[in-house]
Write an enzyme that holds these catalytic residues in place. Structure first.
Site, PDB file in Angstrom:
ATOM      1  CG  ASP A  98      -1.838   1.179   1.316  1.00 48.57           C
ATOM      2  OD1 ASP A  98      -1.790   2.023   0.405  1.00 48.57           O
ATOM      3  OD2 ASP A  98      -2.600   1.264   2.277  1.00 48.57           O
ATOM      4  CG  ASP A 100      -1.559   7.005   1.544  1.00 49.26           C
ATOM      5  OD1 ASP A 100      -1.320   8.231   1.574  1.00 49.26           O
ATOM      6  OD2 ASP A 100      -2.695   6.532   1.637  1.00 49.26           O
ATOM      7  CG  ASP A 368       1.093   1.335   5.427  1.00 50.23           C
ATOM      8  OD1 ASP A 368       1.595   1.029   6.515  1.00 50.23           O
ATOM      9  OD2 ASP A 368       0.000   1.896   5.301  1.00 50.23           O
TER      10      ASP A 368
END
Length: 620
Positions: A98, A100, A368
């Protein structure tokens, strides 16, 4: 979020799910599903432990329930709708990442720039590591734009499905370069010593080399990546002028040396050494060592730790050596293709920089990490709608990913101009004479581009919407800041009767016209007011001297003043119909007006208030 907003969003989301056929993830029947509903927002309540036995059932559920957020597990279960993890019976999980924008160390000035930054990191992860280092096939990698601020990458290679959390965490460490240091990656040079008559002779047996090149010809993984980086760095630093190159090398050398600094010197001695060096920067290392009574190496560590050591001579010497290497094709080939590097510590410093620059770096949490290591994680469903942004979670192939972010034309960077205008004590920033015309055209173009996009859930639509909103806000603030500066400049010029050419050259044509009108009005106002004050004094003098002057002389004096400009034409008396926030008048004064106040304002300001139905003129 109020009830009407929730109802509106739920209707729009419902339209989307009814008019499209969202693509469900592979093996969706074995996945746990979770939902967040509009009714419970803004509280985040995840309703999970749901499973679907068919595509029709899943789509019917989305269309009937219309959730704000849709998630499914990265994991596969025997019984995905069981109430506990133990009862679900875990069978494996996708390897997910992930990425981000919230984790990026660099700050973006716009949504477009933010997406470009996180896309760069995602591209590095996919191409350099997943495809190149790990050897996954493109078909085993699934990419999705998250619908907000980043990308989700799923790896469905059978080799990774059964990896436990600890093993997945090791993958994250590899991607982020955690634990990689030059000492562990580079094999020291080896020498053999033999007798040569009366003396022993030392001969190089094997040069200093990046370890991975010993295992595979041409190197692999981090070793290959570092050798290529060193060659690129040598060429780039050598192409710069000496001053800039040395300035770039100094922090590199300083940071490398900082990692080798040893502590243990008493605090009072350390403070004494710092004080000695600050009082006399030319004081030699040996002199300080003699006076403080500690070894020179310890003194050097203290000076380095407190940024008092001059690395410029060392950087200059290293630059000379690096330029010689950069001009030697054979030396560059030995580094890039055989992993052979010099003994100088500068190479160790470059290696560490290569690790920092090439890792998948998303701030303190490179990827992440909790998401990647969590084998029971729920991840947003591709092709669903993001309940926070309203955008679509877009599934992408690698080819789609490479062209996914729209190629938007470059426009005025209004934020940079506004930043300059906001600096305390700053003068007008120099902008083009037709700046406002071009900005108006830019805003019109943005609005037209936005109208042409049918998919209001797309990334391009969101980027244009963000740019349009940002541009409008920025230009309003720019006009406000520049207007205040122009008013102040006109006020100063009206008193000094001198114009600053540099400031005038920084104005647009509209601003120059505004400045000239202001200057004329302020000059006339000041002159007329002074004349009126002086004429009152003269009248007093006349009254005192009437016994010595004839009526004819008095009439002549009054007649001479009849042709002068009447200030009442430039100022208007008004009564306020509403409260007015503090503003700067064209005369440079601050005005704070309340309802029913009666005020004398310049014609420019008075007419503006009258036209806005904020005031009415009073005849006097």
């Amino acid at each position: 979020m109020n009830l009407r907003t929730k109802q509106y969003l739920r209707k729009r989301f419902g339209d989307y799910y009814r008019n499209t056929n969202p693509v469900l993830s592979p093996d969706f029947r074995k996945r746990e599903w979770g939902f967040i509903y509009f009714d419970e927002l803004p509280e985040i309540v995840m309703r999970r432990h749901k499973a679907f036995s068919s595509e029709g059932e899943a789509l019917e559920y989305l269309r009937a329930m219309v959730p704000a957020h849709v998630y499914h597990s990265a994991a596969y279960y025997e019984f995905p709708d069981a109430a506990t993890m133990k009862e679900k019976q875990w069978q494996g999980a996708d390897l997910i990442f992930d990425l981000d924008a919230d984790h990026l160390p660099q700050k973006a000035g716009s949504y477009k720039e933010m997406l470009a930054n996180v896309k760069k990191e995602a591209g590095k992860l996919i191409k350099d590591f997943l495809l190149e280092d790990f050897g996954f096939s493109e078909h085993s990698i699934s990419i999705a734009f998250s619908g907000g601020r980043g990308y989700h990458i799923h790896v469905r290679d059978p080799k990774v499905l059964t990896l436990e959390s600890a093993e997945r965490r090791e993958i994250v460490d590899y991607l982020s370069g955690t634990g990689l240091i030059a000492d562990l990656m580079i094999k020291s040079a080896e020498h053999k010593v033999y007798d040569a008559g009366k003396f022993k002779k030392k001969e190089l047996e094997s040069p200093r080399r990046i370890s991975s090149f010993e295992d595979v010809s041409g190197g692999y993984g981090w070793g290959k990546r570092i050798s290529q980086y060193i060659v690129h760095f040598l060429k780039e630093i050598s192409s710069k002028d000496d001053a800039n190159a040395i300035n770039e090398l100094i922090p590199l050398i300083r940071n490398h040396n900082l990692k080798k600094v040893k502590d243990g010197i008493p605090e009072d001695i350390e403070e004494k050494i710092i004080q000695m060096k600050k009082e006399n920067k030319k004081l030699s290392l040996q002199k300080i060592a003699d006076e403080s009574g500690i070894p020179g190496d310890a003194v050097r560590d203290i000076l380095i730790k407190n940024d008092l050591w001059d690395f410029k001579p060392d950087a200059s010497a290293k630059l000379k050596n690096m330029k010689e290497l950069a001009e030697n094709p054979r030396a560059l080939d030995m580094i890039e293709n055989k992993g052979i590097i010099g003994d100088s510590y500068i190479f160790d410093a470059i290696v560490q920089k290569a690790i920092e620059d090439n890792s998948v770096n998303l701030g303190s949490a490179h990827t992440d990490e909790p998401v990647t290591a969590d084998i029971r994680r729920l991840i947003r469903m591709p092709s669903s709608l993001h309940g926070g942004s309203g955008m679509k979670v877009v599934p992408l192939t690698l080819a789609d990913f490479e062209k996914e972010q729209p190629n938007m034309p470059d426009r005025f960077n209004l934020k940079d101009i506004l930043r300059e205008e906001r600096k305390p004590g700053s003068k007008l920033t120099r902008i083009e004479n037709d700046f406002y015309e071009k900005v108006a055209m830019q805003i019109r173009e943005l609005a037209e581009e936005k109208k042409k996009i049918d998919d209001t859930y797309s990334t391009k639509y969101a980027i244009l919407e963000d740019e349009l909103r940002t541009a409008r806000k920025a230009i309003e603030n720019i006009i406000e800041k520049r207007t205040a500066k122009i008013i102040k400049l006109a006020s100063i010029s009206a008193q000094s009767k001198e114009k600053e050419k540099q400031e005038l050259d920084s104005m647009t044509r509209e601003e120059q016209a505004f400045y000239n009108r202001l200057l004329e009005l302020m000059t006339d106002y000041r002159s007329e007011l002074l004349e009126r004050i002086l004429s009152k004094k003269e009248k007093l003098m006349i009254q005192e001297q009437q016994t010595t002057r004839t009526p004819g002389e008095i009439r002549s004096k009054e007649a001479n003043s009849e042709g002068k400009k009447d200030i009442s034409k430039e100022y208007i008396v008004v009564r306020l119909l509403k409260d007015i926030p503090t503003f700067v008048g064209v005369d440079g004064r601050n005005y704070t007006l309340a309802k029913e106040d009666v005020a004398v304002l310049s014609a420019v300001n008075a007419k503006a208030l009258i036209n806005r139905n904020a005031a009415i003129q009073i005849s006097v």
